[in-house]
Design an enzyme around this catalytic site. Sequence first.
Site, mmCIF file in Angstrom:
data_model
loop_
_atom_site.group_PDB
_atom_site.id
_atom_site.type_symbol
_atom_site.label_atom_id
_atom_site.label_comp_id
_atom_site.label_asym_id
_atom_site.label_seq_id
_atom_site.Cartn_x
_atom_site.Cartn_y
_atom_site.Cartn_z
ATOM 1 N N PRO A 100 0.829 -1.205 0.000
ATOM 2 C CA PRO A 100 0.000 0.000 0.000
ATOM 3 C C PRO A 100 0.871 1.265 0.000
ATOM 4 O O PRO A 100 1.906 1.287 0.682
ATOM 5 C CB PRO A 100 -0.825 -0.107 1.284
ATOM 6 C CG PRO A 100 -0.225 -1.199 2.079
ATOM 7 C CD PRO A 100 0.622 -2.046 1.182
ATOM 8 N N GLY A 104 3.807 3.920 5.190
ATOM 9 C CA GLY A 104 4.954 3.678 6.066
ATOM 10 C C GLY A 104 5.685 2.381 5.779
ATOM 11 O O GLY A 104 6.553 1.971 6.538
ATOM 12 N N LEU A 105 5.341 1.708 4.661
ATOM 13 C CA LEU A 105 5.979 0.413 4.380
ATOM 14 C C LEU A 105 7.020 0.506 3.263
ATOM 15 O O LEU A 105 7.487 -0.506 2.750
ATOM 16 C CB LEU A 105 4.913 -0.638 4.045
ATOM 17 C CG LEU A 105 3.906 -0.939 5.160
ATOM 18 C CD1 LEU A 105 2.931 -2.035 4.740
ATOM 19 C CD2 LEU A 105 4.596 -1.356 6.451
ATOM 20 N N GLY A 106 7.356 1.707 2.854
ATOM 21 C CA GLY A 106 8.460 1.886 1.903
ATOM 22 C C GLY A 106 8.095 1.558 0.467
ATOM 23 O O GLY A 106 8.956 1.107 -0.297
ATOM 24 N N SER A 107 6.847 1.803 0.078
ATOM 25 C CA SER A 107 6.440 1.400 -1.278
ATOM 26 C C SER A 107 7.270 2.118 -2.353
ATOM 27 O O SER A 107 7.663 1.494 -3.351
ATOM 28 C CB SER A 107 4.936 1.595 -1.477
ATOM 29 O OG SER A 107 4.656 2.775 -2.129
ATOM 30 N N ALA A 109 10.379 3.228 -2.221
ATOM 31 C CA ALA A 109 11.739 2.670 -2.295
ATOM 32 C C ALA A 109 11.723 1.272 -2.899
ATOM 33 O O ALA A 109 12.637 0.896 -3.639
ATOM 34 C CB ALA A 109 12.372 2.641 -0.898
ATOM 35 N N ALA A 110 10.666 0.506 -2.611
ATOM 36 C CA ALA A 110 10.583 -0.856 -3.163
ATOM 37 C C ALA A 110 10.364 -0.799 -4.672
ATOM 38 O O ALA A 110 11.011 -1.541 -5.430
ATOM 39 C CB ALA A 110 9.455 -1.623 -2.481
ATOM 40 N N ASP A 151 15.012 3.377 4.670
ATOM 41 C CA ASP A 151 14.047 2.593 3.875
ATOM 42 C C ASP A 151 14.765 1.887 2.728
ATOM 43 O O ASP A 151 14.665 0.663 2.571
ATOM 44 C CB ASP A 151 12.949 3.503 3.291
ATOM 45 C CG ASP A 151 11.998 4.021 4.354
ATOM 46 O OD1 ASP A 151 12.332 3.926 5.538
ATOM 47 O OD2 ASP A 151 10.920 4.532 3.987
HETATM 48 C C1 MEV Z 1 10.004 6.738 7.002
HETATM 49 O O1 MEV Z 1 9.826 5.367 6.665
HETATM 50 C C2 MEV Z 1 10.882 6.871 8.202
HETATM 51 C C3 MEV Z 1 11.185 8.311 8.642
HETATM 52 O O2 MEV Z 1 12.109 8.182 9.734
HETATM 53 C C4 MEV Z 1 11.780 9.140 7.541
HETATM 54 C C5 MEV Z 1 13.175 8.682 7.115
HETATM 55 O O3 MEV Z 1 13.830 7.950 7.832
HETATM 56 O O4 MEV Z 1 13.600 9.122 6.023
HETATM 57 C C6 MEV Z 1 9.939 8.991 9.182
#
Ligand code: MEV
Length: 320
Positions: A100, A104-107, A109-110, A151
């Site tokens: 998704p 917050g799951l790094g989509s 970057a993946a 990430d």
């Molecule tokens: C994002 O997945 C994590 C944060 O710490 C931002 C980052 O590390 O670049 C919020």
Amino acid sequence: MAVEVSAPAKAILFGEHAVVYRKPAIAIPLSDLRARAVVRPASDGITISAKDFGKRYNITHSPIREGQEGYALQQAVLKTLEHIGVKPQDLVLEIKSDIPIASGLGSGAAVATAIVKAVAKFHGKELTDDNVNKIVYEIEQIHHGTPSGIDNTTIVYERPVYFKKRVWFLPNKTKHLKVGATMHFVIADTGIRAETKGIVADVRSAWKADKKTFNRLFNDIKKITKKARKALKNGSAEEVGKLMNENHALLEKMGVSSPEINALVQAARKAGAYGSKMSGAGRGGNIITIVPARKLEAVVSALKRVGAEHVYTTTLRKTS
Ligand code: MEV
């Protein structure tokens, strides 16, 4: 010939936000949740097809300008071609992802990792993980402005990491995590999408307005992350859970949690988790909770009952 490459999602266990301020953080890859890039030969320049969004871009005929949708995808292709230094072939790049977005799951970057590896491979080049990581970090800067790099590092190497961002002329400190006992985690999605870039920028404004408070919060998180590294190494899931609860309380103070996140965090704890916290930038997105094996089912059901949109389980295996 077509080539296909995939890359995993990631979850931050400890230290999000503080990691941007050069404090250590811990993250794990989520290998069952992946983004895929398929590259096929074509005859009309370079086309990028993002099927999940119903978008198709021919970047040879219509380059995407900075700020426009699809720009990061285009740059992942162009930076890879620049890096490998070969004559670009006509191709269609198809992207599909189970991760998704803005959760917050790094989509981002993946997806970028899968693109970089697939485009290089299609041109007969195999990049080292270090080189993929450098390119993906540049793409992360388009998505997030000032990313720490945790990430892309977790995703490209697909290994649990203890990570510390360093000044620009020094390589980041990345240590592979030692884990003393297999541990079980549940990740649950609030279903609320929140862009990392804006949240990281808000934290920066808050830090500038009250450096004393925020530096103390970042330092307290640093202490927790260091203890967590030891607890993971000792195989103490209970201690890891306790530290996750403490880390969450500090993120709440930082103003990056939300009522929806807190509802999931509390539900997991009530159902028997050792501990739980938000994971990633916050204001929505996912929570992560560490759970005794015998309580996994109860925690998953409880999270679904309180409205989690998706619930994933993952295992952190004992390292030898
Ligand atoms: C994002 O997945 C994590 C944060 O710490 C931002 C980052 O590390 O670049 C919020």
